[in-house]
Every structure is written in C-alpha cells, then in structure tokens.
Design a protein around this motif. Structure first.
Motif, PDB file in Angstrom:
ATOM      1  N   LEU A   1      47.222  34.513  28.241  1.00  0.00           N
ATOM      2  CA  LEU A   1      46.367  35.423  28.554  1.00  0.00           C
ATOM      3  C   LEU A   1      45.575  35.039  29.885  1.00  0.00           C
ATOM      4  O   LEU A   1      45.223  33.721  30.111  1.00  0.00           O
ATOM      5  N   LEU A   2      45.582  35.843  30.799  1.00  0.00           N
ATOM      6  CA  LEU A   2      44.858  35.362  32.236  1.00  0.00           C
ATOM      7  C   LEU A   2      43.725  36.344  32.234  1.00  0.00           C
ATOM      8  O   LEU A   2      43.608  37.365  31.966  1.00  0.00           O
ATOM      9  N   VAL A   3      42.545  35.437  32.729  1.00  0.00           N
ATOM     10  CA  VAL A   3      41.333  36.189  32.893  1.00  0.00           C
ATOM     11  C   VAL A   3      40.964  36.095  34.289  1.00  0.00           C
ATOM     12  O   VAL A   3      40.999  34.954  34.938  1.00  0.00           O
ATOM     13  N   ILE A   4      40.728  37.536  35.124  1.00  0.00           N
ATOM     14  CA  ILE A   4      40.323  37.418  36.370  1.00  0.00           C
ATOM     15  C   ILE A   4      38.965  37.985  36.199  1.00  0.00           C
ATOM     16  O   ILE A   4      38.737  39.291  36.013  1.00  0.00           O
ATOM     17  N   ASP A   5      38.158  37.374  36.899  1.00  0.00           N
ATOM     18  CA  ASP A   5      36.649  37.589  36.722  1.00  0.00           C
ATOM     19  C   ASP A   5      36.180  37.981  38.230  1.00  0.00           C
ATOM     20  O   ASP A   5      36.528  37.392  39.096  1.00  0.00           O
ATOM     21  N   ASP A   6      35.175  38.802  38.057  1.00  0.00           N
ATOM     22  CA  ASP A   6      34.634  39.572  39.526  1.00  0.00           C
ATOM     23  C   ASP A   6      35.498  40.012  40.569  1.00  0.00           C
ATOM     24  O   ASP A   6      35.720  39.682  41.699  1.00  0.00           O
ATOM     25  N   PHE A   7      36.543  40.871  40.068  1.00  0.00           N
ATOM     26  CA  PHE A   7      37.536  41.514  40.849  1.00  0.00           C
ATOM     27  C   PHE A   7      36.712  42.411  41.830  1.00  0.00           C
ATOM     28  O   PHE A   7      36.098  42.880  41.410  1.00  0.00           O
ATOM     29  N   GLY A   8      37.204  42.361  42.878  1.00  0.00           N
ATOM     30  CA  GLY A   8      36.723  43.140  43.975  1.00  0.00           C
ATOM     31  C   GLY A   8      35.505  42.807  44.732  1.00  0.00           C
ATOM     32  O   GLY A   8      34.868  43.367  45.632  1.00  0.00           O
ATOM     33  N   LEU A   9      34.959  41.529  44.108  1.00  0.00           N
ATOM     34  CA  LEU A   9      33.716  40.954  44.966  1.00  0.00           C
ATOM     35  C   LEU A   9      33.886  40.802  46.287  1.00  0.00           C
ATOM     36  O   LEU A   9      32.911  41.177  46.839  1.00  0.00           O
ATOM     37  N   ARG A  10      35.108  40.352  46.782  1.00  0.00           N
ATOM     38  CA  ARG A  10      35.350  40.350  48.222  1.00  0.00           C
ATOM     39  C   ARG A  10      36.647  41.081  48.404  1.00  0.00           C
ATOM     40  O   ARG A  10      37.678  40.701  47.429  1.00  0.00           O
TER      41      ARG A  10
ATOM     42  N   ILE B   1      40.298  41.701  32.996  1.00  0.00           N
ATOM     43  CA  ILE B   1      39.913  41.795  34.488  1.00  0.00           C
ATOM     44  C   ILE B   1      38.469  42.224  34.205  1.00  0.00           C
ATOM     45  O   ILE B   1      38.297  43.481  33.748  1.00  0.00           O
ATOM     46  N   THR B   2      37.195  41.321  34.743  1.00  0.00           N
ATOM     47  CA  THR B   2      36.236  42.036  34.907  1.00  0.00           C
ATOM     48  C   THR B   2      35.715  42.386  36.249  1.00  0.00           C
ATOM     49  O   THR B   2      36.391  41.711  37.430  1.00  0.00           O
ATOM     50  N   SER B   3      34.722  43.175  36.662  1.00  0.00           N
ATOM     51  CA  SER B   3      34.420  43.573  37.779  1.00  0.00           C
ATOM     52  C   SER B   3      33.171  44.187  37.965  1.00  0.00           C
ATOM     53  O   SER B   3      32.628  44.925  36.673  1.00  0.00           O
ATOM     54  N   ASN B   4      32.127  43.983  39.065  1.00  0.00           N
ATOM     55  CA  ASN B   4      31.080  44.909  39.111  1.00  0.00           C
ATOM     56  C   ASN B   4      31.179  46.198  39.574  1.00  0.00           C
ATOM     57  O   ASN B   4      30.354  47.193  39.949  1.00  0.00           O
ATOM     58  N   LEU B   5      32.543  46.480  40.050  1.00  0.00           N
ATOM     59  CA  LEU B   5      32.837  47.899  40.802  1.00  0.00           C
ATOM     60  C   LEU B   5      33.428  48.640  39.434  1.00  0.00           C
ATOM     61  O   LEU B   5      34.058  48.172  38.492  1.00  0.00           O
TER      62      LEU B   5
ATOM     63  N   LYS C   1      28.216  44.188  35.307  1.00  0.00           N
ATOM     64  CA  LYS C   1      29.392  44.446  34.948  1.00  0.00           C
ATOM     65  C   LYS C   1      29.476  45.577  34.578  1.00  0.00           C
ATOM     66  O   LYS C   1      28.912  46.267  33.348  1.00  0.00           O
ATOM     67  N   LYS C   2      30.362  46.355  35.381  1.00  0.00           N
ATOM     68  CA  LYS C   2      30.449  48.081  34.970  1.00  0.00           C
ATOM     69  C   LYS C   2      31.847  48.302  34.329  1.00  0.00           C
ATOM     70  O   LYS C   2      32.040  49.196  33.309  1.00  0.00           O
TER      71      LYS C   2
END
Length: 112
Positions: free
Chosen positions: A8-17, A42-46, A103-104
């Motif tokens: 399990l790979l968790v990528i947090d805040d994808f697209g922050l930059r 994957i989590t993202s604010n986008l 988080k959207k």
C-alpha cells in the motif's frame, strides 16, 4: 524500484506543487509499475479534473491519470478541515488563522 513492491502506497497532497521533468516521468513509471498489482491511495486538495495541471507534459498526464482512474474508488470530502483551530479556542482552519483548502478528492485503487 522499491516502491513497486510496497503493498500500500499513500501519496498525500498530490498536486500541491507542479511536477517538473523528470519528476513527472518518474511518477508515471511508478504508477505504471504498480498498475493492477498493488494498492495506491492518493489525496489532493485539487479536484480530480485538475490533476492534469500538476504535470508539465499533458500526454504523460493523460496516460498516468488513465491508469489511476481505472478500477479506482473516488472519495470526496467536503467540510471544515479536520486539523481544527488553535488551542486558545480560535476556530480558524490553521494555527496562523489562514484558511486552507479542504481535501476534495482522493483515489483508492486496490489490486485486482
């Protein structure tokens, strides 16, 4: 690549930059190697429709996002930040009082 075999790979805040080259190529390679063989969260604010803007190469973005979207579960969270406010009772979303985006969008894809 070591991350290929992590269950399990968790990528947090994808697209922050936005990514730069070769980061976008490395990310595509990682997602391609894990595709249909391991779980990725994957989590993202986008919003998901905005994730392509994180890539400098639009074609690579489309290919990567297509792999992420296939067999994915999308969970959208709306509302106030879960981080809460200051300890002094201030209800601001962050300790300095600046409002943050919620988080959207998040994708969870399990192996088949």
């Amino acid at each position: 690549m070591l991350l290929k075999v992590v269950p399990l790979l968790v990528i947090d805040d994808f697209g922050l930059r936005p990514m730069r080259q070769p980061q976008d190529e490395d990310f595509h390679d990682l997602i391609s190697e894990r595709y249909e063989s391991a779980s990725t969260v994957i989590t993202s604010n986008l919003d998901f429709s905005e994730w392509g803007s994180a890539f400098p190469n639009r074609l690579l973005a489309a290919a990567t996002l297509d792999r992420l979207r296939h067999n994915a579960h999308r969970i959208v969270l709306d509302g106030s930040s879960f981080r809460g406010g200051k300890k002094d009772g201030n209800d601001a979303d962050t300790a300095d009082g600046a409002e943050t985006g919620n988080k959207k969008s998040g994708l969870k894809r399990g192996k088949n």
